[in-house]
Scaffold this active site. Sequence first.
Site: not given
Length: 399
Positions: A197-198
């Site tokens: 994820k980010h």
Amino acid sequence: MMAKKLAIQGGKPVRETYLPYGRQFIDDDDVKKVVQVLKSDFLTTGPEIYKFEQKVSDYVGANYCVAFANGTAALHAACAAAGVKKNDEVITTPMTFVASANCAIYLDAMPVFADIDPNTYNVSPASIQSMITEKTKAIIPVDFTGQPAAYDDILSIAKARGIPVIEDAAHALGARYKGRDVGSLSDMTMFSFHPVKHVTTGEGGVITTNRKDYYEKLINFRNHGMTRESSVFKETSHGPWYYEMQSLGFNYRMTDLQAALGHSQLDKLDLFIAKRKKYADMYTKAFLDVDEVITPKLKTGCDSSWHLYILRLKLERLSGSRKEVFEALQKENIGVNVHYIPVYWHPYYRQLGYEKGLCPMAEEVYEEIITLPLFPAMTKTDVKDVIKAVKKVISYYTR
């Protein structure tokens, strides 16, 4: 038809080394933060949790944030806080990871699958509307690939029926919808911090909300349903050590180690998103002249945070199948993936009585999509390698 082999084209693969579709970016500052916690008095349920929660809530503009061991636990807690119970129905999309639906089953409720918009691949508000019954107790839209779903319509539909919206924004930290940050739009919003994820906490997730009642329920749910707040005790305290278990909760706590890593990672979030956007733009520009593929489409007013870059194949223009194209790209050392197998296609859901054909558009899209590598640790050269490999493979299979 026997699968074609790219080896007949001759030459080496585009890349000598394998490029995964996603990977975390950890630097010395991240390591330093975690080591500091290792040398501190708290490894779990300490001050780093609050600091991390506060930083997330400040970033997305929400009043409250509650951290969990992972995103799935966070969704489970959100459904519980929304009052989902046995025999209730929860509407979501099949174009997602299984957790978006499983969280309803954990509470003995049943997921109901709404079909998707053929352009954005996000859940269709019209399909949601058609699925609502008296049993509907929550709606879980998913911000697929990082693009926010159509929240003007979804929230309007939900508000008219008094149904809570639990936004699965596992892909969408840093995204915006019509000038508003994802995380402040819905009744509750889940962000995931899995390594692809980010930003990452290793495993981890949060729920953001603007409602104090949801916040208090989430806090209790992640900690065995226990409280040490004397103002809400149901019985007389035995002394300073006293606490009460007032409901059935779970051990869904995040550790201070995870929170410290997440806090450090958040300092780099804007940079990470900028790189994702830059690389996504490189992909889109490169594939505009490739008639055999469809590039992602963004709706007006949506600012995607680009968790995934999905390429859709026009199979009618290709002599090979999606599987053959996928395997050929892997032979070029490009770590492609597919997101997602429709949830109700999985054997567990088939055993529950779900059948293929529920969401025709989602099923059609699934058969034609491939996920390309996209993560901030990539270089421009990596992106160019992916582009070169895709064009090579597509050219080979073009009719």
